[in-house]
Design an enzyme around this catalytic site. Sequence first.
Site, PDB file in Angstrom:
ATOM      1  N   HIS A 186     -89.809 -99.702  78.300  1.00 51.98           N
ATOM      2  CA  HIS A 186     -90.434-101.034  78.256  1.00 51.98           C
ATOM      3  C   HIS A 186     -91.688-101.075  79.121  1.00 51.98           C
ATOM      4  CE1 HIS A 186     -87.483-103.131  75.768  1.00 51.98           C
ATOM      5  NE2 HIS A 186     -86.585-102.345  76.331  1.00 51.98           N
ATOM      6  N   THR A 187     -92.383 -99.959  79.164  1.00 54.27           N
ATOM      7  CA  THR A 187     -93.673 -99.917  79.861  1.00 54.27           C
ATOM      8  C   THR A 187     -94.826 -99.836  78.867  1.00 54.27           C
ATOM      9  OG1 THR A 187     -93.392 -97.532  80.017  1.00 54.27           O
ATOM     10  CG2 THR A 187     -92.841 -98.793  81.986  1.00 54.27           C
ATOM     11  N   SER A 236     -82.544 -93.667  48.916  1.00 55.92           N
ATOM     12  CA  SER A 236     -82.077 -93.073  50.166  1.00 55.92           C
ATOM     13  C   SER A 236     -80.701 -92.457  49.984  1.00 55.92           C
ATOM     14  CB  SER A 236     -81.997 -94.147  51.255  1.00 55.92           C
ATOM     15  OG  SER A 236     -81.231 -93.643  52.340  1.00 55.92           O
ATOM     16  N   SER A 267     -80.189 -96.810  66.617  1.00 56.06           N
ATOM     17  CA  SER A 267     -79.581 -96.200  67.789  1.00 56.06           C
ATOM     18  C   SER A 267     -80.565 -95.983  68.922  1.00 56.06           C
ATOM     19  CB  SER A 267     -78.982 -94.854  67.392  1.00 56.06           C
ATOM     20  OG  SER A 267     -80.049 -94.019  66.997  1.00 56.06           O
ATOM     21  N   GLY A 268     -81.783 -96.434  68.749  1.00 57.77           N
ATOM     22  CA  GLY A 268     -82.765 -96.246  69.817  1.00 57.77           C
ATOM     23  C   GLY A 268     -83.417 -94.878  69.774  1.00 57.77           C
ATOM     24  N   SER A 309     -85.464 -94.143  67.244  1.00 57.78           N
ATOM     25  CA  SER A 309     -86.672 -94.398  66.439  1.00 57.78           C
ATOM     26  C   SER A 309     -86.588 -93.961  64.997  1.00 57.78           C
ATOM     27  CB  SER A 309     -87.895 -93.717  67.067  1.00 57.78           C
ATOM     28  OG  SER A 309     -88.287 -94.425  68.166  1.00 57.78           O
ATOM     29  N   ASP A 327     -93.184 -94.910  70.275  1.00 58.35           N
ATOM     30  CA  ASP A 327     -92.360 -94.194  69.299  1.00 58.35           C
ATOM     31  C   ASP A 327     -93.215 -93.461  68.275  1.00 58.35           C
ATOM     32  OD1 ASP A 327     -90.494 -95.541  70.713  1.00 58.35           O
ATOM     33  OD2 ASP A 327     -89.920 -96.910  69.110  1.00 58.35           O
TER      34      ASP A 327
HETATM   35  C1  GLA Z   1     -88.792 -99.572  71.294  1.00 55.77           C
HETATM   36  C2  GLA Z   1     -90.265 -99.807  70.953  1.00 55.77           C
HETATM   37  C3  GLA Z   1     -91.181 -99.014  71.887  1.00 55.77           C
HETATM   38  C4  GLA Z   1     -90.815 -99.253  73.352  1.00 55.77           C
HETATM   39  C5  GLA Z   1     -89.307 -99.105  73.579  1.00 55.77           C
HETATM   40  C6  GLA Z   1     -88.886 -99.488  74.971  1.00 55.77           C
HETATM   41  O1  GLA Z   1     -88.436 -98.255  71.037  1.00 55.77           O
HETATM   42  O2  GLA Z   1     -90.535 -99.430  69.621  1.00 55.77           O
HETATM   43  O3  GLA Z   1     -92.518 -99.341  71.642  1.00 55.77           O
HETATM   44  O4  GLA Z   1     -91.268-100.501  73.788  1.00 55.77           O
HETATM   45  O5  GLA Z   1     -88.562 -99.877  72.663  1.00 55.77           O
HETATM   46  O6  GLA Z   1     -89.423 -98.615  75.905  1.00 55.77           O
END
Ligand code: GLA
Length: 392
Positions: free
Chosen positions: A35-36, A68, A126-127, A129, A175
């Site tokens: 979150h930077t 898909s 799931s984070g 991307s 990402d």
């Molecule tokens: C998501 C967003 C990124 C970033 C992260 C947190 O993945 O797509 O741009 O802000 O959260 O670091």
Amino acid sequence: MTKRKMIEEFEKVFGTSEGVRVFFAPGRVNLIGEHTDYNGGHVFPCAIPLGTYAAIRKREDSKIRFFSLNYDQNGIIETRINNLKFNKTDWWTNYPKGVIDQIKKMGIAFSSGFEMLVYGDLPSSSGLSSSASIEVLTCLSMIRLYGIKLGKIKTALLCQKAENEFCGVNCGIMDQFAIAMGKKDHAIYLDTATLDYKYVPIKLDKIKLVITCSNKKRGLGSSKYNERRAECEDALRMIKESEECANIKTLGDLSIEQFERNKHYITDEVKLRRARHAVYENMRTIWAVEALTNNDIEKFGQLMNESHISLRDDYEVTGEELDALYDAQSKMKGVIGTRMTGAGFGGCAVSLVKEEYVDEFIEKVSKEYTKKTGLVADFYPLSVGGGPRELR
Ligand code: GLA
């Protein structure tokens, strides 16, 4: 997934496989700097070997046909190249549609549509991307299929814009940049204010990168992501009232000392904590890369842990499941450092674990996590993967 298998599947869905090309784009894991990116700070992500594959071929007419393998029950989703609209029920296809929409906005006219079969081995929501992965995958496929000239950084920026404007998620650049610019065995140290970047070799001696998927689903759009972003913008506005900070452009411009001297200008307690995370996390990222460069992996790990705690207490994006993982993982034997990764609110954790303890780590964390949350975690011991490419 192999090229041959993708082509076979393409043939099953679209009848023939003549002229089909196969592309891959990775997912990413962020090692530190969370979150930077929308606060003008530093990030330190790397590409992973898991990602998204596309088998794709141009058509004669203007139709676009998506399929898909992960959601085969949805069948073929169809649209036309000259009629691209966001449609909630078209779900994942909104990402490729958004990318094509942005390419068209560059003034590029598509002579025809295409058919695209997609498969992903990234756990979704799931984070890691999966959305940026499919965006970069689409962009690369379009570049190669239609002979479009677009460099890697421009690809990242275009894909981010697609996600912001077409899909309505106000994400930063991390990402798409990490994926478009991914390099085997290297993480990317990126200053999101200037897009200056440096590849840093990730040579982990007898240490494994382990990703743990909490299996608590996270939807970026529906989460509090945009809210956090707005809170930081408010905090920036407030701290800029101070004479010393009047000229800063982002929270990432602040040193810790400057922030501490002027933080009383942020009169809202919640926004103050959000800003504190942004400022300290940016510094932690700078220190972490320094530590890694000096082979001080213990220090790197300690900063990872501090990052999680700040995301939990000040930024409040971890949630019960990621905190349960952190509690279990941070105390395990052989763990150098561990933290949530990505936007948060569910999703994955990333840990550095001494090789000889990886099995024990997985076994014990798995038990403790299920006992606490009732969920079953998935573990992925991974290496750092390469960038997007055509499979030959
Ligand atoms: C998501 C967003 C990124 C970033 C992260 C947190 O993945 O797509 O741009 O802000 O959260 O670091």
